[in-house]
Design a protein around this motif. Structure first.
Motif, PDB file in Angstrom:
ATOM      1  N   LYS A 538      29.873 -11.225  23.912  1.00  0.00           N
ATOM      2  CA  LYS A 538      28.980 -10.007  23.968  1.00  0.00           C
ATOM      3  C   LYS A 538      28.164 -10.118  22.369  1.00  0.00           C
ATOM      4  N   LEU A 539      26.685  -9.973  22.603  1.00  0.00           N
ATOM      5  CA  LEU A 539      25.986 -10.238  21.425  1.00  0.00           C
ATOM      6  C   LEU A 539      25.826  -8.727  20.599  1.00  0.00           C
ATOM      7  N   GLY A 540      25.875  -7.763  21.594  1.00  0.00           N
ATOM      8  CA  GLY A 540      25.310  -6.471  21.171  1.00  0.00           C
ATOM      9  C   GLY A 540      25.413  -5.402  22.362  1.00  0.00           C
ATOM     10  N   GLU A 541      25.139  -4.237  22.000  1.00  0.00           N
ATOM     11  CA  GLU A 541      24.842  -3.125  22.937  1.00  0.00           C
ATOM     12  C   GLU A 541      24.322  -2.081  22.549  1.00  0.00           C
ATOM     13  N   GLY A 543      20.983   1.182  24.110  1.00  0.00           N
ATOM     14  CA  GLY A 543      20.798   2.405  24.927  1.00  0.00           C
ATOM     15  C   GLY A 543      20.763   2.123  26.568  1.00  0.00           C
ATOM     16  N   PHE A 544      20.440   0.942  26.711  1.00  0.00           N
ATOM     17  CA  PHE A 544      20.553   0.344  28.198  1.00  0.00           C
ATOM     18  C   PHE A 544      21.669  -0.368  28.617  1.00  0.00           C
ATOM     19  N   GLY A 545      22.539  -0.886  27.736  1.00  0.00           N
ATOM     20  CA  GLY A 545      23.830  -1.352  28.262  1.00  0.00           C
ATOM     21  C   GLY A 545      23.813  -2.674  27.096  1.00  0.00           C
ATOM     22  N   PRO A 546      25.052  -3.495  27.471  1.00  0.00           N
ATOM     23  CA  PRO A 546      25.266  -4.561  26.508  1.00  0.00           C
ATOM     24  C   PRO A 546      24.490  -5.697  26.639  1.00  0.00           C
ATOM     25  N   VAL A 547      24.398  -6.759  25.930  1.00  0.00           N
ATOM     26  CA  VAL A 547      23.843  -8.177  25.956  1.00  0.00           C
ATOM     27  C   VAL A 547      24.942  -9.145  25.739  1.00  0.00           C
TER      28      VAL A 547
END
Length: 849
Positions: A538-541, A543-547
């Motif tokens: 996981k790189l980050g999260e 408002g529209f979901g995680p990356v």
């Protein structure tokens, strides 16, 4: 000798020496001021003539303490003094002549006489009265009036090297009188030099700098009723002050300019041929607003006939398409003046037994964009309603026509002489169509390409039909949309919420730039690539979901944006983002590689950015030193170019609406790429404001009109860009900054420093002194211009890009009142000296890819 007499003599002597010492400290030419010259009031060398508002002053001067003395005119309160008009520039007085005076002579004329009362200079006008008087007006003109107040003579009609506001530059063809600016011979010599500035006699006219009277040195390009089209940075906010009065009946043509505030200005031609526009907004010092020519490309005919110049290209000069250097040996030595010659002769006129019209059809045209059009144009006025096509037809039917251009507000221009003095601008300029023999014009290649593409299109249609039947069958069996293969982009268009006009534009863009297929990734392959969306990937999260970071089977690294089911971004916005980003290609935009849609998942697959997002470095105390000034300045320029592409240069006009540091990704070389277009809108027109009931974005980056009223435009992105620039300079977050109650936001703090002349105090302390103060102050000024309260006051991104790459002075920003009254202080202040907080209120964040 009696003692009393001797003591008194000594006292008198001491007093005399004292007063002589005091007088020696006074400026020698400013002992007294007069406000008009009359037969009884002349101007001596210890006096000056002053305008009523104390703006201009006229008197005797000696340039740089030379051996000669002149009568000249200058702005009274601005130093160093700039002489804007000289009376006796060809007939100097000796500096030792202390008895020379300027007076009203016995015949009513103004005259300058030397110590022997011999006339050195005179207005020399015929008059029937000797009751004349001379005054200096607040616009800078020196006027001789008769006893009824009528003007007999004025200095504005006899320019020296400078053009003041409301002065006329041009000519009267009936009388043969030309108003020209002529340079000084040298810094110490006001006599006429080798350079002159004036209007050309051709239509439409252009301003020229000539050398030795007739040799072109520089030109502006034609006048288009509001500006000279060969000066791309002739900013629109100044255009209302420029006027060109072309009175055909009276045979006069004059250019002038005016200012509508208290700004002082002059335009002058230097002894080395540089035309400069100088401004003084505070009446204290001069600053350069514009200067030309300042590089090789601006010099007239630098690349010779049929060559063009591009200042940003290391080679500088190139030949037009279909042409080759006339002398390869000289060209290799960077001697381009002989220019280029045609590779393939034109078909038109080569055979005498064929009509001109039929022969002309064997030639074609090559379009050169963003150009300063060549000199020696001819103006065509008799055109049909389809002016552009008629312009082409008339050129094609005339064998002597070598090129044509249709310029808005001018019309059809054609060229029959050698094409010379062409520049290619990075932005702005005009399209010119160069006549070439058919093989050189690329027509045959395009014909073959069209045939080939038509065949491919037919085959593709058949393939799509087969594919569509297969997909229909799969849907009936309840299969999901998870697959990898071909899909038509147009299929995703139907549910996008746009106007009918914008839908047509998008379809046109897709037709013009379609890549025939868009990759859809198999859901299982994405699971494998991301290790089942492992938390370690996981790189980050936002408002529209995680990356997540992923690695495909072929070894390519990707970033996967996994849209959450609870997010506001539904199928409509997902398709919008996919369509937009897949069609927008620019080195400063993140590239989308594909997407995946199943019944439960919506995924976007991006290229992976090695250095993640800008905020992971800029706001990290341990890492922000990696961003030296050169990298920060490169990031600012790159983001500006990316936004310019979105707003202006792409096939779709896109407003990002959530530009911020976390949406700026950095590749392996620290080059910036703008990401996250899920909030973008397709907008028609230029800069018209649109209203949306769905206000989305990040606190601290939203413009006042967007945050308060939901009104967005290109200038909304410009505001966000300005905030981003100030954050990059300072290394501090705008939306969690607090200094004190009077300076509750970063923008308020920046303005405080700027208004006190302490702008460099904003620079991130990790940079120490390793930065360019000129570039920092330029970026700081641009940032403040971008965050001005009123959208109309902010520059466009094209203007921002130009200001970033130019050394000319930019407009002065106005205080951003909104940031003072609407800043919300965080509960825990972020700024004491350089402390950064990680708090950030946002609607949509994309962290590192």
């Amino acid at each position: 000798m009696p003692i009393g007499v001797g003591t008194n003599s000594v006292s008198v002597l001491n007093s005399s020496m004292f007063f002589l010492f005091i007088f020696s400290l006074l400026p020698s030419q400013h002992w007294s001021e007069v406000y008009d010259l009359t037969p009884s009031q002349s101007l001596a060398q210890e006096q000056t003539l002053v305008s009523p508002g104390q703006i201009f002053e006229l008197g005797f001067f000696s340039p740089n303490n030379s051996a000669n003395k002149y009568v000249g005119l200058w702005h009274k309160s601005i130093f160093p003094r700039k002489i804007v008009w000289v009376a006796n520039r060809e007939n100097p007085l000796a500096v030792t002549d202390s008895l020379a005076t300027l007076r009203i002579g016995s015949n009513g004329n103004l005259e300058l006489v030397d110590g022997n009362q011999s006339s050195v200079w005179s207005t020399n006008v015929s008059m029937s009265t000797n009751g004349s008087a001379a005054v200096l007006l607040d616009n800078g003109t020196f006027v001789l009036k008769d006893d009824m107040g009528a003007d007999l003579w004025q200095s504005f009609d006899y320019p020296s090297d400078s053009l003041l506001p409301s002065m006329l530059l041009g000519f009267d063809s009936n009388t043969g009188k030309w108003n020209l600016l002529t340079s000084w011979k040298g810094e110490n010599d006001p006599s006429t030099g080798i350079f002159s500035v004036g209007l050309s006699a051709q239509m439409p006219t252009q301003v020229f700098i000539w050398k030795n009277g007739s040799t072109p040195h520089w030109r502006t390009g034609p006048w288009d009723k509001s500006k000279f089209i060969g000066v791309p940075n002739m900013d629109s906010q100044y255009l209302s002050g420029f006027t060109l009065d072309d009175n055909v009946k009276q045979g006069t043509r004059y250019f002038s300019y005016s200012l509508f505030d208290k700004t002082l200005a002059y335009m002058d031609i230097s002894s080395d041929g540089i035309l400069t526009v100088m401004l003084s907004e505070n009446g204290e010092k001069w600053s350069i607003n514009y200067a030309a020519p300042t590089n090789t490309c601006e010099s007239y005919g630098a690349c010779g006939p049929f060559g063009f110049c591009k200042a940003s290209d290391p080679t500088v000069c190139k030949c037009l398409k279909g042409f080759t250097p006339k002398s390869g040996k000289e060209w290799s030595k960077r001697n381009w003046t002989r220019g280029c010659v045609r590779e393939t002769p034109l078909s038109c006129g080569r055979r005498t037994n064929t009509s001109v019209s039929s022969m002309g059809k064997k030639d074609g045209f090559w379009k050169m964009e963003n150009s300063k059009i060549p000199d020696f144009h001819e103006y065509l006025t008799s055109l049909s309603n389809d002016v552009n096509e008629d312009c082409k037809t008339q050129c094609l039917s005339n064998c002597s026509c070598l090129a044509y251009a249709y310029v808005f507000n001018i019309g059809c221009l054609v060229w029959s002489k050698d094409l010379i003095d062409i520049q290619e601008f990075s932005s702005g300029g005009e399209d010119i169509f160069i006549r070439l023999a058919l093989p050189d014009s690329g027509y045959e290649k395009r014909t073959k390409l069209i045939v080939s593409l038509t065949a491919i299109f037919v085959i593709s249609i058949l393939g799509f039909i087969v594919f569509g039947l297969h997909r229909f069958s799969a849907r009936k069996k309840g299969k999901s949309l998870s697959y990898k293969g071909n899909i038509m982009v147009r299929e995703h268009f139907e549910s996008i919420d746009t106007t009918e006009t914008s839908r047509d534009t998008l379809l046109e863009c897709i037709r013009e730039h379609d890549r025939a297929e868009q990759f859809m990734y198999n859901y299982d392959s994405i699971l494998i690539a991301t290790n089942n969306f492992s938390s370690t990937n996981k790189l980050g999260e936002g408002g529209f979901g995680p990356v997540y970071k992923g690695k495909l089977q072929e070894g390519k690294e990707i970033a996967v944006k996994r849209l959450s089911r609870s997010s506001g971004q539904g199928v409509e916005e997902f398709k919008n983002e996919m369509l937009l980003i897949s069609k927008l290609q620019h080195k400063n935009l993140v590239k989308i590689m594909g997407c995946c849609v199943t019944e439960d998942e919506k995924l976007l697959i991006y290229e992976f950015m090695e250095n993640k997002s800008l905020d992971t470095l800029l706001f990290d105390l341990s890492r922000r030193a990696e961003l030296d000034w050169a990298r920060r300045f490169n990031i600012i320029q790159g983001v500006a170019r990316g936004l310019l592409y979105l707003h202006h240069d792409s096939c779709l006009k896109v407003i990002h609406r959530d530009l911020k540091v976390s949406n700026i990704l950095l590749d392996e070389k620290m080059n910036p790429k703008i990401s996250d277009f899920g909030l973008a809108r397709i907008v028609q027109g230029t800069q018209d404001l649109e209203n949306t009931q769905k206000v989305v974005g990040t606190r601290g980056y939203m413009s006042p009109e967007y945050a308060m009223g939901g009104i967005f435009s290109e200038k909304s992105d410009v505001y966000s860009f300005g905030v981003l620039v100030l954050e990059i300079i300072s290394g501090r977050k705008n939306n969690s900054f607090y200094y004190n109650d009077q300076l509750p936001s970063l923008l308020a703090y920046v303005w405080h420093l700027w208004s006190e002349g302490r702008g460099l105090k904003l620079v991130d302390e990790v940079l120490a002194d390793l930065y360019s103060s000129t570039e920092v102050m330029r970026c700081l000024q641009i940032g403040l211009l971008c965050v001005q309260d009123n959208a109309v006051d902010r520059p466009s991104m094209s203007e921002v890009v130009l200001m970033l790459s130019s050394n000319t002075d930019s407009p002065q920003p106005m205080k951003p009142i909104f940031t003072f009254h609407n800043a919300v202080s965080p509960s825990q202040p972020q700024y004491v000296k350089s402390t950064c907080s990680g708090n950030e209120a946002t609607i949509t964040i994309i962290e590192g890819r």
